[in-house]
Design a protein around this motif. Structure first.
Motif, PDB file in Angstrom:
ATOM      1  N   ASN A   1       3.071   6.027  -2.590  1.00  0.00           N
ATOM      2  CA  ASN A   1       4.244   6.911  -2.617  1.00  0.00           C
ATOM      3  C   ASN A   1       5.077   6.804  -3.888  1.00  0.00           C
ATOM      4  OD1 ASN A   1       3.435   7.594  -0.072  1.00  0.00           O
ATOM      5  ND2 ASN A   1       5.267   6.874   0.976  1.00  0.00           N
ATOM      6  N   VAL A   2       5.072   5.642  -4.526  1.00  0.00           N
ATOM      7  CA  VAL A   2       5.920   5.444  -5.712  1.00  0.00           C
ATOM      8  C   VAL A   2       5.076   5.225  -6.969  1.00  0.00           C
ATOM      9  CG1 VAL A   2       7.747   4.070  -6.773  1.00  0.00           C
ATOM     10  CG2 VAL A   2       7.782   4.491  -4.308  1.00  0.00           C
ATOM     11  N   ASP A   3       4.215   4.201  -6.936  1.00  0.00           N
ATOM     12  CA  ASP A   3       3.455   3.864  -8.137  1.00  0.00           C
ATOM     13  C   ASP A   3       2.645   5.052  -8.641  1.00  0.00           C
ATOM     14  OD1 ASP A   3       4.484   1.334  -7.815  1.00  0.00           O
ATOM     15  OD2 ASP A   3       2.603   0.427  -7.128  1.00  0.00           O
ATOM     16  N   HIS A   4       2.018   5.771  -7.734  1.00  0.00           N
ATOM     17  CA  HIS A   4       1.160   6.880  -8.159  1.00  0.00           C
ATOM     18  C   HIS A   4       1.964   7.981  -8.846  1.00  0.00           C
ATOM     19  CE1 HIS A   4       1.110  10.725  -5.699  1.00  0.00           C
ATOM     20  NE2 HIS A   4       0.248  11.077  -6.624  1.00  0.00           N
ATOM     21  N   VAL A   5       3.223   8.158  -8.433  1.00  0.00           N
ATOM     22  CA  VAL A   5       4.078   9.154  -9.085  1.00  0.00           C
ATOM     23  C   VAL A   5       4.412   8.706 -10.513  1.00  0.00           C
ATOM     24  CG1 VAL A   5       6.319  10.319  -9.013  1.00  0.00           C
ATOM     25  CG2 VAL A   5       5.005  10.004  -6.907  1.00  0.00           C
ATOM     26  N   VAL A   6       4.686   7.422 -10.677  1.00  0.00           N
ATOM     27  CA  VAL A   6       4.977   6.885 -12.013  1.00  0.00           C
ATOM     28  C   VAL A   6       3.727   6.953 -12.892  1.00  0.00           C
ATOM     29  CG1 VAL A   6       5.725   4.857 -13.318  1.00  0.00           C
ATOM     30  CG2 VAL A   6       6.786   5.389 -11.117  1.00  0.00           C
ATOM     31  N   TYR A   7       2.586   6.523 -12.346  1.00  0.00           N
ATOM     32  CA  TYR A   7       1.342   6.604 -13.111  1.00  0.00           C
ATOM     33  C   TYR A   7       1.036   8.058 -13.478  1.00  0.00           C
ATOM     34  CZ  TYR A   7       0.443   1.960 -10.980  1.00  0.00           C
ATOM     35  OH  TYR A   7       0.532   0.662 -10.545  1.00  0.00           O
ATOM     36  N   GLY A   8       1.235   8.949 -12.511  1.00  0.00           N
ATOM     37  CA  GLY A   8       0.904  10.349 -12.733  1.00  0.00           C
ATOM     38  C   GLY A   8       1.777  11.019 -13.770  1.00  0.00           C
ATOM     39  N   LEU A   9       3.092  10.793 -13.693  1.00  0.00           N
ATOM     40  CA  LEU A   9       3.997  11.424 -14.648  1.00  0.00           C
ATOM     41  C   LEU A   9       3.796  10.863 -16.049  1.00  0.00           C
ATOM     42  CD1 LEU A   9       6.330  13.315 -15.332  1.00  0.00           C
ATOM     43  CD2 LEU A   9       7.915  11.489 -14.667  1.00  0.00           C
TER      44      LEU A   9
ATOM     45  N   ARG B   1       0.832  -1.203   0.000  1.00  0.00           N
ATOM     46  CA  ARG B   1       0.000   0.000   0.000  1.00  0.00           C
ATOM     47  C   ARG B   1       0.869   1.258   0.000  1.00  0.00           C
ATOM     48  NH1 ARG B   1      -4.161   2.665  -1.773  1.00  0.00           N
ATOM     49  NH2 ARG B   1      -4.576   4.497  -0.512  1.00  0.00           N
ATOM     50  N   VAL B   2       1.905   1.260   0.836  1.00  0.00           N
ATOM     51  CA  VAL B   2       2.795   2.422   0.915  1.00  0.00           C
ATOM     52  C   VAL B   2       3.513   2.646  -0.413  1.00  0.00           C
ATOM     53  CG1 VAL B   2       4.815   3.399   2.073  1.00  0.00           C
ATOM     54  CG2 VAL B   2       3.094   2.181   3.405  1.00  0.00           C
ATOM     55  N   VAL B   3       4.034   1.579  -0.994  1.00  0.00           N
ATOM     56  CA  VAL B   3       4.715   1.697  -2.287  1.00  0.00           C
ATOM     57  C   VAL B   3       3.732   2.147  -3.367  1.00  0.00           C
ATOM     58  CG1 VAL B   3       5.941   0.423  -4.088  1.00  0.00           C
ATOM     59  CG2 VAL B   3       6.504   0.038  -1.687  1.00  0.00           C
TER      60      VAL B   3
ATOM     61  N   ALA C   1       8.275  14.485  -2.466  1.00  0.00           N
ATOM     62  CA  ALA C   1       9.114  13.463  -1.844  1.00  0.00           C
ATOM     63  C   ALA C   1       9.183  13.821  -0.354  1.00  0.00           C
ATOM     64  CB  ALA C   1      10.492  13.412  -2.491  1.00  0.00           C
ATOM     65  N   SER C   2      10.361  14.124   0.136  1.00  0.00           N
ATOM     66  CA  SER C   2      10.548  14.429   1.552  1.00  0.00           C
ATOM     67  C   SER C   2      12.042  14.605   1.766  1.00  0.00           C
ATOM     68  CB  SER C   2      10.030  13.255   2.403  1.00  0.00           C
ATOM     69  OG  SER C   2      10.495  13.325   3.735  1.00  0.00           O
ATOM     70  N   LEU C   3      12.414  15.184   2.891  1.00  0.00           N
ATOM     71  CA  LEU C   3      13.835  15.140   3.255  1.00  0.00           C
ATOM     72  C   LEU C   3      14.290  13.695   3.382  1.00  0.00           C
ATOM     73  CD1 LEU C   3      14.648  17.932   5.870  1.00  0.00           C
ATOM     74  CD2 LEU C   3      15.135  17.883   3.428  1.00  0.00           C
TER      75      LEU C   3
ATOM     76  N   HIS D   1      13.247   8.090  -1.517  1.00  0.00           N
ATOM     77  CA  HIS D   1      14.469   8.037  -2.330  1.00  0.00           C
ATOM     78  C   HIS D   1      14.119   7.636  -3.769  1.00  0.00           C
ATOM     79  CE1 HIS D   1      17.081   8.571   1.127  1.00  0.00           C
ATOM     80  NE2 HIS D   1      18.147   8.412   0.376  1.00  0.00           N
ATOM     81  N   ALA D   2      13.164   6.721  -3.901  1.00  0.00           N
ATOM     82  CA  ALA D   2      12.750   6.296  -5.237  1.00  0.00           C
ATOM     83  C   ALA D   2      12.170   7.467  -6.026  1.00  0.00           C
ATOM     84  CB  ALA D   2      11.728   5.168  -5.143  1.00  0.00           C
ATOM     85  N   VAL D   3      11.353   8.280  -5.389  1.00  0.00           N
ATOM     86  CA  VAL D   3      10.755   9.434  -6.058  1.00  0.00           C
ATOM     87  C   VAL D   3      11.832  10.415  -6.506  1.00  0.00           C
ATOM     88  CG1 VAL D   3       9.285  11.466  -5.738  1.00  0.00           C
ATOM     89  CG2 VAL D   3       8.526   9.231  -4.903  1.00  0.00           C
ATOM     90  N   VAL D   4      12.789  10.706  -5.621  1.00  0.00           N
ATOM     91  CA  VAL D   4      13.857  11.648  -5.979  1.00  0.00           C
ATOM     92  C   VAL D   4      14.671  11.116  -7.153  1.00  0.00           C
ATOM     93  CG1 VAL D   4      16.017  12.694  -5.184  1.00  0.00           C
ATOM     94  CG2 VAL D   4      13.986  12.732  -3.719  1.00  0.00           C
ATOM     95  N   GLY D   5      15.028   9.839  -7.121  1.00  0.00           N
ATOM     96  CA  GLY D   5      15.799   9.259  -8.214  1.00  0.00           C
ATOM     97  C   GLY D   5      15.036   9.277  -9.524  1.00  0.00           C
ATOM     98  N   TYR D   6      13.751   8.977  -9.463  1.00  0.00           N
ATOM     99  CA  TYR D   6      12.905   8.968 -10.657  1.00  0.00           C
ATOM    100  C   TYR D   6      12.816  10.367 -11.271  1.00  0.00           C
ATOM    101  CZ  TYR D   6       8.555   8.146 -13.367  1.00  0.00           C
ATOM    102  OH  TYR D   6       7.604   8.035 -14.341  1.00  0.00           O
TER     103      TYR D   6
END
Length: 255
Positions: A109-117, A104-106, A136-138, A155-160
């Motif tokens: 926090n991650v999948d939705h950013v990939v789907y969104g972009l 759920r967290v992934v 993302a976050s600090l 970290h995944a969001v920042v790298g992406y």
């Protein structure tokens, strides 16, 4: 950046940072749509700013394509996408693992950013360019020892963002990451008392950083936001390359 008349989509816009950004951009003349699982909250904010409320779970791979299309049809264009929805890890993740909660967290926090972009890019191309900002976050720049899973996702969001931003900038599409420190929002409501006198950001502080990114952010940047400091792009240190000095190839994937 003049946002008057621009089409804007905000995920997680029913409360906290998302709601503050919705209010700011609407006040500046943007037409804003809100995606959130909280139907009452999304409708309340949408009514307040004469915006569009869309209720759904951003971790669902069908939601971002469907609602991006709705927003583009309703507003006639899509110019700014703020991928802000997020959740905390809530478990150590280093011993016993609640796999359902982890997924759920992934997903949020991650999948939705990939789907969104990936969904937003074609719409932004049709508009002649635009901006995507992912929260993302600090914890995307530094390890948050109390929540390794949350740290992993941010970290995944920042790298992406850093990787995607370099390529999309050539098309006039900016992709940036927003990396706030601890903010006094519903995300930390259960832990609020544990912070004591530690300075917290307000949702409006972070919304101000979003405006700063829209004004002069560059593609691929990760902007830190800390209490008492002006927000700005984080300066990543270079990684040593091969001893020969050779540069890596610009790989192309697919046919």
């Amino acid at each position: 950046m003049d946002v008057k008349g621009r089409g804007v989509l905000v995920t997680g816009g029913a409360s906290g940072i998302g709601a503050s950004v919705v209010r700011r951009l609407s006040l500046a003349g943007a037409r804003v749509a809100i995606i959130d699982r909280d139907a009452d909250g999304a409708n309340r904010i949408a009514d307040e700013v004469a915006g569009l409320a869309l209720v759904g779970d951003v971790a669902d791979p069908d939601i971002m394509p469907m609602f991006t299309s709705v927003v583009e049809d309703r507003f006639g264009r899509l110019d700014i996408v703020f991928l802000n929805a997020g959740t905390v890890g809530g478990q150590p993740g280093t011993s016993e693992l609640d796999v359902e909660h982890y997924r759920r967290v992934v997903g949020v926090n991650v999948d939705h950013v990939v789907y969104g972009l990936s969904t937003a890019v074609p719409a932004l191309r049709r508009a002649g360019g635009g901006t995507v900002i992912a929260t993302a976050s600090l914890a995307g720049l530094l390890p948050l020892a109390s929540d390794p899973i949350y740290t992993l996702t941010k970290h995944a969001v920042v790298g992406y963002v850093r990787a995607a931003g370099a390529t999309l900038a050539e098309e006039g599409i900016r992709v940036c990451a927003l990396c706030p420190g601890f903010a006094d929002t519903p995300l930390i409501a259960e832990q609020r008392d544990q912070f004591g006198e530690f300075p917290l950001l307000t949702a409006d502080d972070v919304a101000g950083a979003v405006e700063a990114i829209l004004d002069h952010g560059q593609g691929g940047e990760a902007w830190y936001v800390q209490p008492g400091r002006e927000p700005g792009p984080y300066g990543f240190r270079g990684v040593p390359g091969p001893g020969s000095g050779a540069r890596p190839p610009a790989l192309k994937w697919g046919s």
